[in-house]
Design an enzyme around this catalytic site. Sequence first.
Site, PDB file in Angstrom:
ATOM      1  N   GLU A  81      69.415  62.202  14.982  1.00  0.00           N
ATOM      2  CA  GLU A  81      69.757  61.448  13.480  1.00  0.00           C
ATOM      3  C   GLU A  81      70.522  61.986  13.107  1.00  0.00           C
ATOM      4  O   GLU A  81      71.635  61.025  12.890  1.00  0.00           O
ATOM      5  CB  GLU A  81      68.106  61.762  12.479  1.00  0.00           C
ATOM      6  N   ASP A 101      64.127  64.205  14.614  1.00  0.00           N
ATOM      7  CA  ASP A 101      64.473  64.333  13.450  1.00  0.00           C
ATOM      8  C   ASP A 101      64.340  65.453  12.702  1.00  0.00           C
ATOM      9  O   ASP A 101      63.173  65.793  12.434  1.00  0.00           O
ATOM     10  CB  ASP A 101      63.189  62.835  12.263  1.00  0.00           C
ATOM     11  N   ILE A 103      64.616  66.916   9.483  1.00  0.00           N
ATOM     12  CA  ILE A 103      63.582  66.832   9.059  1.00  0.00           C
ATOM     13  C   ILE A 103      63.768  65.662   8.044  1.00  0.00           C
ATOM     14  O   ILE A 103      64.238  65.263   8.745  1.00  0.00           O
ATOM     15  CB  ILE A 103      64.627  67.144   7.746  1.00  0.00           C
ATOM     16  N   ASP A 104      62.423  65.596   8.148  1.00  0.00           N
ATOM     17  CA  ASP A 104      62.108  63.937   7.688  1.00  0.00           C
ATOM     18  C   ASP A 104      61.379  63.582   6.844  1.00  0.00           C
ATOM     19  O   ASP A 104      60.337  64.851   6.612  1.00  0.00           O
ATOM     20  CB  ASP A 104      60.677  63.453   9.012  1.00  0.00           C
ATOM     21  N   THR A 106      64.192  64.216   3.554  1.00  0.00           N
ATOM     22  CA  THR A 106      65.813  65.015   3.706  1.00  0.00           C
ATOM     23  C   THR A 106      65.366  64.468   1.553  1.00  0.00           C
ATOM     24  O   THR A 106      65.737  65.131   1.345  1.00  0.00           O
ATOM     25  CB  THR A 106      66.470  64.830   3.860  1.00  0.00           C
ATOM     26  N   ASP A 230      62.051  58.885  13.800  1.00  0.00           N
ATOM     27  CA  ASP A 230      60.657  58.700  12.748  1.00  0.00           C
ATOM     28  C   ASP A 230      60.214  58.021  13.334  1.00  0.00           C
ATOM     29  O   ASP A 230      58.743  58.483  12.999  1.00  0.00           O
ATOM     30  CB  ASP A 230      61.449  57.862  11.525  1.00  0.00           C
TER      31      ASP A 230
HETATM   32  O1  LIG Z   1      66.380  60.291   6.486  1.00  0.00           O
HETATM   33  P1  LIG Z   1      65.180  60.961   6.411  1.00  0.00           P
HETATM   34  O2  LIG Z   1      64.973  61.496   8.011  1.00  0.00           O
HETATM   35  O3  LIG Z   1      64.177  62.402   6.042  1.00  0.00           O
HETATM   36  O4  LIG Z   1      63.687  59.529   6.908  1.00  0.00           O
HETATM   37  C1  LIG Z   1      63.294  58.816   5.734  1.00  0.00           C
HETATM   38  C2  LIG Z   1      64.353  58.261   5.438  1.00  0.00           C
HETATM   39  O5  LIG Z   1      64.986  58.901   5.225  1.00  0.00           O
HETATM   40  C3  LIG Z   1      63.839  56.693   4.551  1.00  0.00           C
HETATM   41  O6  LIG Z   1      64.766  56.295   4.396  1.00  0.00           O
HETATM   42  C4  LIG Z   1      62.360  56.296   5.095  1.00  0.00           C
HETATM   43  O7  LIG Z   1      62.080  55.901   4.182  1.00  0.00           O
HETATM   44  C5  LIG Z   1      61.568  57.160   5.128  1.00  0.00           C
HETATM   45  O8  LIG Z   1      60.981  58.044   4.275  1.00  0.00           O
HETATM   46  C6  LIG Z   1      61.922  58.432   6.385  1.00  0.00           C
HETATM   47  O9  LIG Z   1      60.839  59.583   6.733  1.00  0.00           O
HETATM   48 MG   LIG Z   2      63.295  60.912   8.550  1.00  0.00          MG
HETATM   49 MG   LIG Z   3      65.653  63.318   8.428  1.00  0.00          MG
END
Ligand SMILES: O=P(O)(O)O[C@H]1[C@H](O)[C@@H](O)[C@H](O)[C@H](O)[C@@H]1O
Ligand SMILES: [Mg+2]
Ligand SMILES: [Mg+2]
Length: 287
Positions: A81, A101, A103-104, A106, A230
Amino acid sequence: MKPSGEDRAARAGGPWEECFEAAVQLALRAGQIIRKALSEEKRVSTKTSAVDLVTETDQAVEALILSELQERFPSHRFIAEEAAAAGAKCVLTPSPTWIVDPIDGTCNFVHRFPTVAVSIGFAVNQELEFGVIYHCTEERLYTGQRGRGAFCNGQQLQFRETDLSKALVLTEIGPRRDPATLKLFLSNMERLLRTGAHGVRVIGSSTLALCHLASGAADAYYQFGLHCWDLAAATVIIREAGGIVMDTSGGPLDLMACRVVAAGTREMATLVAQALQTINYGRDDER
Ligand SMILES: O=P(O)(O)O[C@H]1[C@H](O)[C@@H](O)[C@H](O)[C@H](O)[C@@H]1O
Ligand SMILES: [Mg+2]
Ligand SMILES: [Mg+2]
């Protein structure tokens, strides 16, 4: 609860086992770093919008994962990412490819909201082979290996069968907040609720939302505005738990299309897809 070594050892074997075990160990290490940093002060920056956030921990965790994997598997390719945010291309070739990814969730992480994960997917010949997603605060390790099942801390995962009128549906907002996008997002949520679904939830992490489907805690997922990092690991986990992942057009999943529908049956996924109006977020491989 930490996954026990014997649980994982019970599933030993498979052509990419060394890579899978490396992904598990790195996800657990990354989870410790993220869990510790959750309650600490953070340096927050923005990417594609004021709500598309990144911190030094996203960067540090991605650097850790990629450096360790590049050292162990120098011929492999990587899609990650924060590297993509810095301009790296998202191209899935037949080469063994890691899709990361760091941190999913963030935005959750920045707010100290404890729904945060690290996601590591792996593809060969453009086929997803395994996925590892670690819920950093609940210490739940979700894994899926193609043809070998999906597990959470060693417990096998299985979708719960239900129909849309009794479904708990999960979705995510995505990073755009312009009036037209918000109107479509809210309209899609209203359309799903009008089908009689028991509820719609937005938890701030698409990978963990998809893990909830695989564990039977929710029944369908849809989103416009997520990315291949994701989707990669979560797609293997959903499929290995007996679920379906498809494009919002009703066609096969397109990992780079920034959109998805997932459910326990093709019928349920198709009903969800048919209820949706498209929100165009472009493609990861065309940035
Ligand atoms: O940027 P990270 O890795 O936190 O991923 C999230 C996305 O940012 C959101 O737009 C999206 O809607 C999701 O929440 C996604 O998990
Ligand atoms: Mg993500
Ligand atoms: Mg992320």
